[in-house]
Design a protein around this motif. Structure first.
Motif, PDB file in Angstrom:
ATOM      1  N   ASP A  91       0.818  -1.209   0.000  1.00 46.29           N
ATOM      2  CA  ASP A  91       0.000   0.000   0.000  1.00 46.29           C
ATOM      3  C   ASP A  91       0.853   1.261   0.000  1.00 46.29           C
ATOM      4  OD1 ASP A  91       0.794  -0.675   2.589  1.00 46.29           O
ATOM      5  OD2 ASP A  91      -1.013   0.133   3.522  1.00 46.29           O
ATOM      6  N   GLN A  92       1.968   1.252   0.698  1.00 46.91           N
ATOM      7  CA  GLN A  92       2.859   2.417   0.717  1.00 46.91           C
ATOM      8  C   GLN A  92       3.519   2.630  -0.648  1.00 46.91           C
ATOM      9  OE1 GLN A  92       5.424   1.259   3.939  1.00 46.91           O
ATOM     10  NE2 GLN A  92       4.319   2.537   5.419  1.00 46.91           N
ATOM     11  N   GLU A  93       3.981   1.555  -1.254  1.00 52.54           N
ATOM     12  CA  GLU A  93       4.628   1.672  -2.567  1.00 52.54           C
ATOM     13  C   GLU A  93       3.638   2.104  -3.635  1.00 52.54           C
ATOM     14  OE1 GLU A  93       7.844   1.686  -3.118  1.00 52.54           O
ATOM     15  OE2 GLU A  93       8.112   1.328  -0.973  1.00 52.54           O
ATOM     16  N   PHE A  94       2.428   1.572  -3.563  1.00 51.42           N
ATOM     17  CA  PHE A  94       1.413   1.959  -4.539  1.00 51.42           C
ATOM     18  C   PHE A  94       1.044   3.424  -4.368  1.00 51.42           C
ATOM     19  CE2 PHE A  94      -2.601   1.982  -6.804  1.00 51.42           C
ATOM     20  CZ  PHE A  94      -2.285   1.189  -7.891  1.00 51.42           C
ATOM     21  N   GLU A  95       0.924   3.871  -3.115  1.00 52.86           N
ATOM     22  CA  GLU A  95       0.624   5.277  -2.860  1.00 52.86           C
ATOM     23  C   GLU A  95       1.750   6.169  -3.373  1.00 52.86           C
ATOM     24  OE1 GLU A  95      -0.782   8.351   0.645  1.00 52.86           O
ATOM     25  OE2 GLU A  95      -0.109   6.359   1.214  1.00 52.86           O
ATOM     26  N   ARG A  96       2.992   5.755  -3.190  1.00 54.42           N
ATOM     27  CA  ARG A  96       4.127   6.546  -3.698  1.00 54.42           C
ATOM     28  C   ARG A  96       4.078   6.653  -5.211  1.00 54.42           C
ATOM     29  NH1 ARG A  96       9.478   4.947  -0.403  1.00 54.42           N
ATOM     30  NH2 ARG A  96      10.253   4.949  -2.535  1.00 54.42           N
ATOM     31  N   LEU A  97       3.775   5.555  -5.887  1.00 55.65           N
ATOM     32  CA  LEU A  97       3.656   5.584  -7.348  1.00 55.65           C
ATOM     33  C   LEU A  97       2.529   6.525  -7.760  1.00 55.65           C
ATOM     34  CD1 LEU A  97       4.253   4.572 -10.228  1.00 55.65           C
ATOM     35  CD2 LEU A  97       2.659   2.688  -9.763  1.00 55.65           C
ATOM     36  N   TYR A  98       1.383   6.388  -7.122  1.00 49.85           N
ATOM     37  CA  TYR A  98       0.232   7.225  -7.430  1.00 49.85           C
ATOM     38  C   TYR A  98       0.553   8.705  -7.216  1.00 49.85           C
ATOM     39  CZ  TYR A  98      -4.340   9.418  -6.804  1.00 49.85           C
ATOM     40  OH  TYR A  98      -5.410  10.270  -6.873  1.00 49.85           O
ATOM     41  N   LEU A  99       1.170   9.038  -6.103  1.00 47.18           N
ATOM     42  CA  LEU A  99       1.492  10.429  -5.809  1.00 47.18           C
ATOM     43  C   LEU A  99       2.512  10.993  -6.789  1.00 47.18           C
ATOM     44  CD1 LEU A  99       1.559  10.356  -1.895  1.00 47.18           C
ATOM     45  CD2 LEU A  99      -0.234  11.277  -3.396  1.00 47.18           C
ATOM     46  N   ARG A 100       3.476  10.183  -7.177  1.00 50.01           N
ATOM     47  CA  ARG A 100       4.463  10.642  -8.171  1.00 50.01           C
ATOM     48  C   ARG A 100       3.803  10.903  -9.515  1.00 50.01           C
ATOM     49  NH1 ARG A 100       9.624   6.804  -6.646  1.00 50.01           N
ATOM     50  NH2 ARG A 100      10.141   7.933  -4.749  1.00 50.01           N
ATOM     51  N   LEU A 101       2.889  10.026  -9.918  1.00 51.92           N
ATOM     52  CA  LEU A 101       2.181  10.239 -11.180  1.00 51.92           C
ATOM     53  C   LEU A 101       1.334  11.507 -11.116  1.00 51.92           C
ATOM     54  CD1 LEU A 101       1.098   6.582 -12.029  1.00 51.92           C
ATOM     55  CD2 LEU A 101       2.790   7.974 -13.245  1.00 51.92           C
ATOM     56  N   ARG A 102       0.642  11.711  -9.997  1.00 49.95           N
ATOM     57  CA  ARG A 102      -0.154  12.931  -9.835  1.00 49.95           C
ATOM     58  C   ARG A 102       0.718  14.174  -9.864  1.00 49.95           C
ATOM     59  NH1 ARG A 102      -3.864  12.620  -4.713  1.00 49.95           N
ATOM     60  NH2 ARG A 102      -3.775  14.856  -5.023  1.00 49.95           N
ATOM     61  N   ALA A 103       1.816  14.152  -9.130  1.00 47.93           N
ATOM     62  CA  ALA A 103       2.698  15.324  -9.076  1.00 47.93           C
ATOM     63  C   ALA A 103       3.247  15.640 -10.463  1.00 47.93           C
ATOM     64  CB  ALA A 103       3.837  15.081  -8.085  1.00 47.93           C
ATOM     65  N   THR A 104       3.624  14.621 -11.196  1.00 47.01           N
ATOM     66  CA  THR A 104       4.137  14.811 -12.553  1.00 47.01           C
ATOM     67  C   THR A 104       3.061  15.422 -13.448  1.00 47.01           C
ATOM     68  OG1 THR A 104       5.651  12.967 -12.309  1.00 47.01           O
ATOM     69  CG2 THR A 104       5.116  13.618 -14.553  1.00 47.01           C
ATOM     70  N   TYR A 105       1.853  14.908 -13.331  1.00 49.20           N
ATOM     71  CA  TYR A 105       0.741  15.432 -14.121  1.00 49.20           C
ATOM     72  C   TYR A 105       0.484  16.897 -13.788  1.00 49.20           C
ATOM     73  CZ  TYR A 105      -4.018  16.496 -15.408  1.00 49.20           C
ATOM     74  OH  TYR A 105      -5.131  17.122 -15.906  1.00 49.20           O
ATOM     75  N   TYR A 106       0.411  17.227 -12.509  1.00 52.99           N
ATOM     76  CA  TYR A 106       0.148  18.611 -12.111  1.00 52.99           C
ATOM     77  C   TYR A 106       1.269  19.545 -12.542  1.00 52.99           C
ATOM     78  CZ  TYR A 106      -3.755  16.878  -9.333  1.00 52.99           C
ATOM     79  OH  TYR A 106      -4.918  16.295  -8.926  1.00 52.99           O
TER      80      TYR A 106
END
Length: 150
Positions: free
Chosen positions: A3-18
């Motif tokens: 769950d932590q690794e998936f959240e990190r991936l998700y947050l990185r993708l969001r940050a990159t998108y923004y």
């Protein structure tokens, strides 16, 4: 751990998108606000939604959706197409101006995919693809992208 690794991936993708989105807001003539950017991208992701489907997806009123759509039409990012079968139904499509403005190829995703193909075996890639498909299907059953965006 997952769950932590998936959240990190998700947050990185969001940050990159923004980061990519904000870099484009306000830098060009006919620029879109953040809300307008999100709205036109939702229309793109949904394919050719009706005004009602767009409003329903965003959980906003039909008059609010119509206002947002009209702003995007005025700026040249969205067009309305009247259904040839039912002339009362109107479909929304993005214009080439949207494609040119946003440059739909995400360089960061392309880099990530290049690294995956270089560092993972064919079997690992196939397993990852299968798992991502299952995650999308199970976690987002009500959200179907248009067939050209899958």
């Amino acid at each position: 751990m997952l769950d932590q690794e998936f959240e990190r991936l998700y947050l990185r993708l969001r940050a990159t998108y923004y980061r990519r989105m904000v870099s484009r807001i306000g830098t060009r003539e006919g620029s879109l606000s953040a809300t307008e950017s999100f709205c036109v991208e939702i229309i793109y992701l949904l394919g050719t939604p009706t005004v009602s489907k767009f409003a329903q997806f965003l959980n906003i009123s039909l008059p609010n959706a119509t206002y947002k759509i009209n702003r995007l039409i005025d700026k040249g990012y969205v067009e309305k197409e009247i259904s040839s079968e039912d002339h009362r139904e109107i479909y929304l499509t993005v214009t080439p101006k949207f494609s040119n403005y946003y440059g739909l190829k995400n360089i960061d995703i392309a880099k990530m995919m290049k690294n995956i193909h270089e560092k993972f075996s064919k079997q690992e890639i196939e397993q990852l693809e299968s798992m991502v498909k299952k995650i999308c299907k199970e976690c987002f059953p009500d959200f179907e992208l248009s067939s050209s965006r899958n």
